[in-house]
Scaffold this motif. Structure first.
Motif, short mmCIF file in Angstrom:
data_model
loop_
_atom_site.label_atom_id
_atom_site.label_comp_id
_atom_site.label_asym_id
_atom_site.label_seq_id
_atom_site.Cartn_x
_atom_site.Cartn_y
_atom_site.Cartn_z
N ILE A 51 0.84 -1.19 0.00
CA ILE A 51 0.00 0.00 0.00
C ILE A 51 0.88 1.25 0.00
N ARG A 52 2.04 1.20 0.69
CA ARG A 52 2.95 2.35 0.72
C ARG A 52 3.45 2.69 -0.67
N LYS A 53 3.72 1.66 -1.48
CA LYS A 53 4.19 1.90 -2.85
C LYS A 53 3.13 2.61 -3.68
N ILE A 54 1.90 2.42 -3.34
CA ILE A 54 0.81 3.10 -4.04
C ILE A 54 0.60 4.50 -3.45
N PHE A 55 0.69 4.61 -2.13
CA PHE A 55 0.39 5.85 -1.43
C PHE A 55 1.38 6.97 -1.75
N LEU A 89 -10.49 33.62 -11.67
CA LEU A 89 -9.25 32.83 -11.74
C LEU A 89 -9.16 31.87 -10.56
N VAL A 90 -9.47 32.34 -9.36
CA VAL A 90 -9.45 31.48 -8.18
C VAL A 90 -10.38 30.28 -8.38
N LYS A 91 -11.57 30.56 -8.89
CA LYS A 91 -12.54 29.47 -9.11
C LYS A 91 -12.03 28.49 -10.15
N MET A 92 -11.48 28.99 -11.27
CA MET A 92 -10.99 28.10 -12.32
C MET A 92 -9.83 27.23 -11.83
N VAL A 93 -8.86 27.86 -11.15
CA VAL A 93 -7.71 27.10 -10.67
C VAL A 93 -8.15 26.09 -9.62
N PHE A 94 -9.06 26.49 -8.73
CA PHE A 94 -9.54 25.56 -7.71
C PHE A 94 -10.26 24.37 -8.34
N MET A 95 -11.11 24.63 -9.34
CA MET A 95 -11.84 23.53 -9.99
C MET A 95 -10.87 22.57 -10.69
N CYS A 96 -9.88 23.10 -11.36
CA CYS A 96 -8.88 22.24 -12.01
C CYS A 96 -8.09 21.44 -10.98
N TRP A 97 -7.70 22.10 -9.89
CA TRP A 97 -6.97 21.42 -8.83
C TRP A 97 -7.82 20.30 -8.25
N LEU A 98 -9.09 20.60 -7.98
CA LEU A 98 -10.00 19.61 -7.41
C LEU A 98 -10.18 18.42 -8.35
N LEU A 99 -10.34 18.68 -9.64
CA LEU A 99 -10.47 17.61 -10.62
C LEU A 99 -9.22 16.73 -10.63
N CYS A 100 -8.05 17.36 -10.61
CA CYS A 100 -6.79 16.58 -10.58
C CYS A 100 -6.70 15.75 -9.30
N MET A 101 -7.10 16.32 -8.16
CA MET A 101 -7.07 15.57 -6.90
C MET A 101 -8.02 14.38 -6.97
N CYS A 102 -9.18 14.56 -7.57
CA CYS A 102 -10.13 13.46 -7.72
C CYS A 102 -9.54 12.35 -8.60
N VAL A 103 -8.89 12.71 -9.68
CA VAL A 103 -8.27 11.71 -10.57
C VAL A 103 -7.17 10.97 -9.82
N ILE A 104 -6.33 11.70 -9.08
CA ILE A 104 -5.25 11.06 -8.32
C ILE A 104 -5.83 10.10 -7.28
N CYS A 105 -6.86 10.55 -6.55
CA CYS A 105 -7.48 9.69 -5.53
C CYS A 105 -8.15 8.46 -6.17
N ALA A 106 -8.85 8.67 -7.27
CA ALA A 106 -9.52 7.56 -7.95
C ALA A 106 -8.49 6.54 -8.44
N LEU A 158 -7.21 4.63 -5.40
CA LEU A 158 -8.21 3.68 -4.91
C LEU A 158 -8.36 2.48 -5.84
N LEU A 159 -8.32 2.74 -7.15
CA LEU A 159 -8.39 1.62 -8.10
C LEU A 159 -7.18 0.69 -7.96
N GLN A 160 -6.01 1.27 -7.75
CA GLN A 160 -4.83 0.43 -7.57
C GLN A 160 -4.96 -0.42 -6.32
N VAL A 161 -5.43 0.15 -5.24
CA VAL A 161 -5.62 -0.61 -4.00
C VAL A 161 -6.67 -1.69 -4.21
N TYR A 162 -7.76 -1.37 -4.89
CA TYR A 162 -8.82 -2.32 -5.16
C TYR A 162 -8.29 -3.52 -5.95
#
Length: 186
Positions: A2-6, A155-172, A175-179
């Protein structure tokens, strides 16, 4: 395992956060610094004309500017003592005066750019030039930051939305790797 994935996912999240902050800072600074361009041009032009002994009244714009509503530039002239001589910018019926420290800095450096807020509804980007002349020692030109602040907010909203989307992709992805790793072990 799990550490290698984390750890790679944490590194990716840190990298995406850093890039997002860099993009925000770069674009925000471009917005803010370019907000001074018209004022620089006008202030330098007025100072040159004053040095050519042009009449002060001929240099002042005739239209008045409501600093809480308008996006137009305004011009102010100050004497050597820092007293406001003329202004075409007003809040209500009163012309605001820039803080004396701004004039002191302009005298030291020849030119000084500052954002100031003479009322709750007016944030102004201003450029002050020290002309050192008897008819006007200082030339200040400013304009509202209303539109720049709207762009910064978007700009704050656009950068935040892009950051959030990237964080969701990284988390997904994590989680898929762990699954799949757990599924392989079963």
């Amino acid at each position: 395992m799990i550490r290698k994935i984390f750890f790679p996912h944490v590194a990716a999240a840190i990298l995406v956060t850093g890039i997002s902050l860099l993009i925000y800072a770069s674009v925000q600074q471009q917005y803010r610094t370019s907000a001074n361009d018209p004022q620089i041009q006008i202030a330098r032009g007025v100072a040159v004309k004053l040095k050519q002994n042009k009449a002060v009244n001929a240099l002042m714009p005739q239209d008045t500017v409501d600093l809480e509503q308008s996006l137009s530039t305004f011009v102010q002239l100050y004497d050597a003592g820092g007293n406001l001589l003329q202004s075409n910018g007003f809040i209500g019926s009163k012309a605001p005066s820039v803080p004396k420290g701004v004039l002191d800095r302009a005298k030291e450096n020849g030119e000084y750019m500052v954002t100031w807020q003479p009322s709750a509804e007016a944030r102004l980007a201003s450029v002050t030039i020290y002309a050192g002349l008897p008819q006007a020692a200082y030339v200040l030109v400013g304009r509202s930051l209303m539109e720049v602040e709207k762009r910064e907010s978007a700009l704050v909203k656009m950068v935040f939305m892009c950051w959030l989307l990237c964080m969701c992709v990284i988390c997904a992805h994590g989680l898929l790797q762990v699954y799949f790793l757990k599924k392989e072990k079963v």
